[in-house]
Write a protein that holds these residues in place. Structure first.
Motif, mmCIF file in Angstrom:
data_model
loop_
_atom_site.group_PDB
_atom_site.id
_atom_site.type_symbol
_atom_site.label_atom_id
_atom_site.label_comp_id
_atom_site.label_asym_id
_atom_site.label_seq_id
_atom_site.Cartn_x
_atom_site.Cartn_y
_atom_site.Cartn_z
ATOM 1 N N PRO A 1 0.817 -1.212 0.000
ATOM 2 C CA PRO A 1 0.000 0.000 0.000
ATOM 3 C C PRO A 1 0.856 1.270 0.000
ATOM 4 O O PRO A 1 2.028 1.217 0.380
ATOM 5 C CB PRO A 1 -0.792 -0.109 1.306
ATOM 6 N N GLU A 2 0.264 2.358 -0.434
ATOM 7 C CA GLU A 2 0.920 3.658 -0.255
ATOM 8 C C GLU A 2 0.687 4.084 1.183
ATOM 9 O O GLU A 2 -0.309 3.701 1.786
ATOM 10 C CB GLU A 2 0.294 4.685 -1.196
ATOM 11 N N ILE A 3 1.636 4.868 1.714
ATOM 12 C CA ILE A 3 1.470 5.292 3.107
ATOM 13 C C ILE A 3 1.110 6.781 3.132
ATOM 14 O O ILE A 3 1.870 7.624 2.655
ATOM 15 C CB ILE A 3 2.750 5.052 3.942
ATOM 16 N N VAL A 4 -0.050 7.048 3.703
ATOM 17 C CA VAL A 4 -0.492 8.426 3.853
ATOM 18 C C VAL A 4 -0.244 8.832 5.301
ATOM 19 O O VAL A 4 -0.728 8.178 6.220
ATOM 20 C CB VAL A 4 -2.007 8.569 3.557
ATOM 21 N N ASN A 5 0.539 9.858 5.476
ATOM 22 C CA ASN A 5 0.793 10.344 6.827
ATOM 23 C C ASN A 5 -0.282 11.365 7.189
ATOM 24 O O ASN A 5 -0.454 12.366 6.501
ATOM 25 C CB ASN A 5 2.180 10.997 6.868
ATOM 26 N N ILE A 6 -1.009 11.081 8.256
ATOM 27 C CA ILE A 6 -1.959 12.086 8.750
ATOM 28 C C ILE A 6 -1.299 12.737 9.962
ATOM 29 O O ILE A 6 -1.138 12.107 11.015
ATOM 30 C CB ILE A 6 -3.325 11.457 9.074
ATOM 31 N N GLU B 1 -1.332 6.450 8.279
ATOM 32 C CA GLU B 1 -0.420 6.385 9.437
ATOM 33 C C GLU B 1 -0.413 7.734 10.155
ATOM 34 O O GLU B 1 -0.065 8.750 9.566
ATOM 35 C CB GLU B 1 0.986 5.998 8.942
ATOM 36 N N TYR B 2 -0.786 7.718 11.422
ATOM 37 C CA TYR B 2 -0.944 8.960 12.175
ATOM 38 C C TYR B 2 0.348 9.329 12.897
ATOM 39 O O TYR B 2 1.074 8.452 13.389
ATOM 40 C CB TYR B 2 -2.086 8.825 13.191
ATOM 41 N N SER B 3 0.630 10.614 12.946
ATOM 42 C CA SER B 3 1.791 11.097 13.693
ATOM 43 C C SER B 3 1.534 12.544 14.103
ATOM 44 O O SER B 3 0.449 13.076 13.856
ATOM 45 C CB SER B 3 3.048 11.029 12.812
ATOM 46 N N GLY B 4 2.527 13.145 14.725
ATOM 47 C CA GLY B 4 2.413 14.562 15.064
ATOM 48 C C GLY B 4 2.132 14.777 16.541
ATOM 49 O O GLY B 4 1.800 13.847 17.280
ATOM 50 N N SER B 5 2.230 16.050 16.948
ATOM 51 C CA SER B 5 2.109 16.374 18.375
ATOM 52 C C SER B 5 0.701 16.088 18.906
ATOM 53 O O SER B 5 0.510 15.917 20.107
ATOM 54 C CB SER B 5 2.458 17.854 18.570
ATOM 55 N N GLY B 6 -0.291 16.022 18.013
ATOM 56 C CA GLY B 6 -1.667 15.761 18.466
ATOM 57 C C GLY B 6 -1.885 14.342 18.961
ATOM 58 O O GLY B 6 -2.813 14.089 19.742
ATOM 59 N N VAL B 7 -1.007 13.427 18.522
ATOM 60 C CA VAL B 7 -1.206 12.014 18.868
ATOM 61 C C VAL B 7 -1.243 11.816 20.381
ATOM 62 O O VAL B 7 -2.064 11.076 20.915
ATOM 63 C CB VAL B 7 -0.095 11.148 18.203
ATOM 64 N N LYS B 8 -0.360 12.521 21.081
ATOM 65 C CA LYS B 8 -0.251 12.278 22.532
ATOM 66 C C LYS B 8 -1.481 12.788 23.303
ATOM 67 O O LYS B 8 -1.649 12.499 24.480
ATOM 68 C CB LYS B 8 1.051 12.846 23.089
#
Ligand code: MIC
Ligand code: SF4
Length: 639
Positions: free
Chosen positions: A154-159, A193-200
């Motif tokens: 799959p392609e990976i989309v970073n949210i 794939e989720y990342s970023g400061s909001g994850v925490k």
């Protein structure tokens, strides 16, 4: 995809192929899950593989869908499933324990491992950092036999999440915003794939709401990092030993990046009849409602139901509204009892249902004629609620609870109350409804009720196919259209001859008779054919009626795999404008001589026009199709 979480898990599980764009790869599956509605078929298939014991680290058979026992059939199926679990070394989760995805997250999920489930919402466990994928029952049976699972890289989309959700705006609104951007096919062959400061700022159950409903974008899976919040969740579940950290590399390469500032998100709804029809609650306010249903694998966690209880506290459900609540697990219920929040729910006049899928899959609580129903679920496909003319809106638990009190759609941000959700330091753990694998498997007899019918078998593919176009449909046809669920039809999931009576009944009441009269035929579809549920019955039952090929503009991932598994050709137009060249009732001849080169000619026998078709099938898929399906393919391979 270098350095992404998805790539890390895929590469540690890689068995066949290379992790390169659009390549077909085979990966090792560590865990599997099934639920009863797809499980009976999956285990009937597993039995045919002649393997004495499951070959995964862990496999669980849940019962949560067909819990409305209007006659002997569902109860018999449960006994079948329990006996199969005992015979082949699986965990068995009894009815009443809860919804498979919620339970798997609580009790079995492990960051960094792979999970394959015969349910499209298996990506729920992506909330804890598992690579969790939904598939048809046969693919899960094959994984239980220790074989790899094949998928297109799959392609990976970073949210990338920044900011923080405002009060009364929750994870459901966030995933509705993702759907607003991607709609119901923007995620096909992608991992979100989720990342970023909001994850925490998001707890594991909130992350799981997001990964669960990522399915509605068509995504192969959705995944969050595994961090100290994940560790905290596992510690509360007394499973801290299962934790490991998982994050992308600093220089991870994504195919696409989507920026979401959570602070900007507001309460949203998916409006009839698609999870992709997103509107602002503020624009729907004051619409009178008849029903509110809270629960489903998307929104039935302790966090969600505590929020609902706190909103209901001291309030009464509006006189014209019926509010139902189906908790996700017994653990959730036990905590609501312990904190006495269950009494706020009862005193408000809400109707507490069983810990199961319930109304989400049309097992009861069908709304009235033309009714408006607000649900915290993940799907509002036409007719899925059991009432074809009902209007279903998918909303957050906050919007649902506040609207139930007001009797109309209400922006929860206008609800004047303050409360803090207290999550217990240790969850109440009671696994007494989970029966662990037996030590001695030899002496178990499998119980088969009279509703369990043998699997039909299908002949190899012919070189030329000549038949009528039995049905022509538009875009986004769901597997709920192809084979509906609900209280009347779900008990037939282990009985294909009886189930086939209902193929396409939502769209065309006479389809079954027409298919029999014509001895099968073709179906022509638009974009994203077969979105939604993983039910392989949407391939087996049409195959049983003689459907030979589906010719569409594009396919949803799981359904395409299911078609291949049961020997129905999933073909696409070389030029989508040719869709207009075919009418229902036309007779077509398909020449498959060059199928290996993806060149198929269809001749419309009505006007002798040629239509060029193709496919995006691997050589392995083609071998499966040629021999008549995956079961004969595996039998031949093992012979
Ligand atoms: C669904 O939500 O549609 C289901 C029922 O859970 C299905 C599986 C099924 O049809 O049994 C799914 O999502 O895969
Ligand atoms: Fe059950 Fe509904 Fe979740 Fe499907 S979406 S698993 S029916 S709760």
């Amino acid at each position: 995809m270098k350095g992404t979480i998805a790539e890390k898990i895929l590469s540690t599980h890689l068995i066949h192929g290379k992790i390169e764009k659009k390549q077909n790869i085979g990966i090792k599956i560590d865990q599997t899950l099934t639920q009863d509605a797809t499980g009976t078929m999956a285990y009937l298939q597993f039995e045919q593989m002649g393997i004495p014991k499951v070959r995964t680290d862990l496999s669980v058979s849940y019962v949560d869908h067909n819990t409305l026992q209007t006659d002997f059939r569902n109860a018999d199926d449960h006994r079948y499933l329990q006996s199969v679990a005992a015979k082949y070394g699986l965990y068995f989760s009894k009815p009443g324990n809860g919804i498979c995805h919620q339970l798997h997250l609580e009790r079995f999920s492990v960051p960094g491992k792979t999970l394959l489930g015969s349910d499209s919402h298996t990506p729920t466990c992506g909330g804890i950092g598992m690579l969790a994928i939904g598939a048809g029952g046969l693919d899960v049976a094959v994984a239980m036999a220790g074989e790899p699972f094949f998928l297109t890289v799959p392609e990976i989309v970073n949210i990338n999440l920044t900011g923080e959700l405002p009060p009364f705006v929750s994870a459901k609104d966030l995933i509705l915003e993702v759907l607003n951007r991607l709609n119901v096919k923007g995620g096909i062959n992608k991992i979100l794939e989720y990342s970023g400061s909001g994850v925490k700022t998001l707890s594991v159950p909130e992350r799981a709401t997001i990964t669960n409903m990522g399915t509605e974008t068509g995504a192969t899976s959705s995944i969050f990092p595994s961090d100290e919040i994940t560790l905290d969740f596992l510690t509360r579940q007394n499973r801290e030993k299962d934790w490991r950290a998982l994050k992308p590399n600093e220089d991870a390469v994504y195919d696409e990046i989507l920026e979401i500032n959570m602070t900007d998100i507001e309460p949203l709804a998916a409006t009839p009849h698609s999870p992709g029809n997103i509107k602002r609650i503020a624009d729907l306010e004051r619409m009178e409602i008849n029903q509110v249903c809270i629960g489903s694998c998307t929104n039935s966690s302790l966090r969600d139901l505590k929020t609902v209880a706190q909103i209901l506290k001291g309030n009464v459900v509006h006189k014209d509204v019926s509010l139902t609540i189906s908790p996700g697990s017994r653990q959730v219920v036990n905590h609501l009892i312990e904190s006495d929040e269950v009494s706020y729910i009862i005193e408000s006049g809400a109707r507490i249902l069983e810990n199961a899928c319930g109304p989400c899959i049309g097992m009861g609580q069908a709304p009235g004629t033309n009714a408006i129903s607000l649900r915290t679920f993940n799907r509002n496909f036409l007719g899925r609620s059991g009432t074809k003319d009902a209007q279903i809106y998918l909303v957050s638990p906050e919007t649902a609870a506040v609207s139930a009190i007001e009797g109309k759609i209400t922006d929860p941000r206008n609800f004047k109350t303050n409360f803090k959700i207290e999550i217990p330091g240790r969850f109440l753990i009671n696994d007494s409804l989970i029966i662990p694998p037996l030590k001695n498997l030899e002496n178990v007899d499998i119980y088969r009720g009279p509703n369990i019918k043998p699997l039909p078998s299908f002949p190899p593919l012919e070189e030329r196919l000549k038949a009528k176009v039995l049905l022509k449909v538009g875009d986004n046809i769901t597997t709920d259209h192809i084979i509906p669920a609900g209280a009347k039809i779900l008990p037939l999931r282990s009985n294909i001859p009886a189930l086939s009576n209902y193929v396409f009944s939502v769209i065309d009441e006479n389809f079954y008779e027409r298919a029999l009269d014509s001895n099968g035929g073709f179906v022509v579809g638009g974009e994203n054919y077969g979105q939604g549920s993983s039910r392989e019955h949407a391939a087996i039952a049409p195959k049983y009626l003689g459907i030979k090929a589906i010719i569409a503009k594009s396919f949803a991932r799981i359904h395409k795999d299911n078609l291949v598994n049961f020997g129905i050709l999933p073909l696409v137009f070389q030029n989508n404008s040719d869709y207009d060249q075919i009418r229902q009732e036309d007779r077509l001849e398909l020449v498959l001589r060059n199928i290996d080169n993806a060149q198929i000619t269809a001749i419309n026998l009505k006007n002798h026009k040629k239509i060029l078709l193709t496919h995006n099938l691997s050589m392995r898929d083609l071998s499966i199709l040629k021999i008549g399906g995956k079961l004969p393919y595996i039998r031949q391979k093992n012979a």
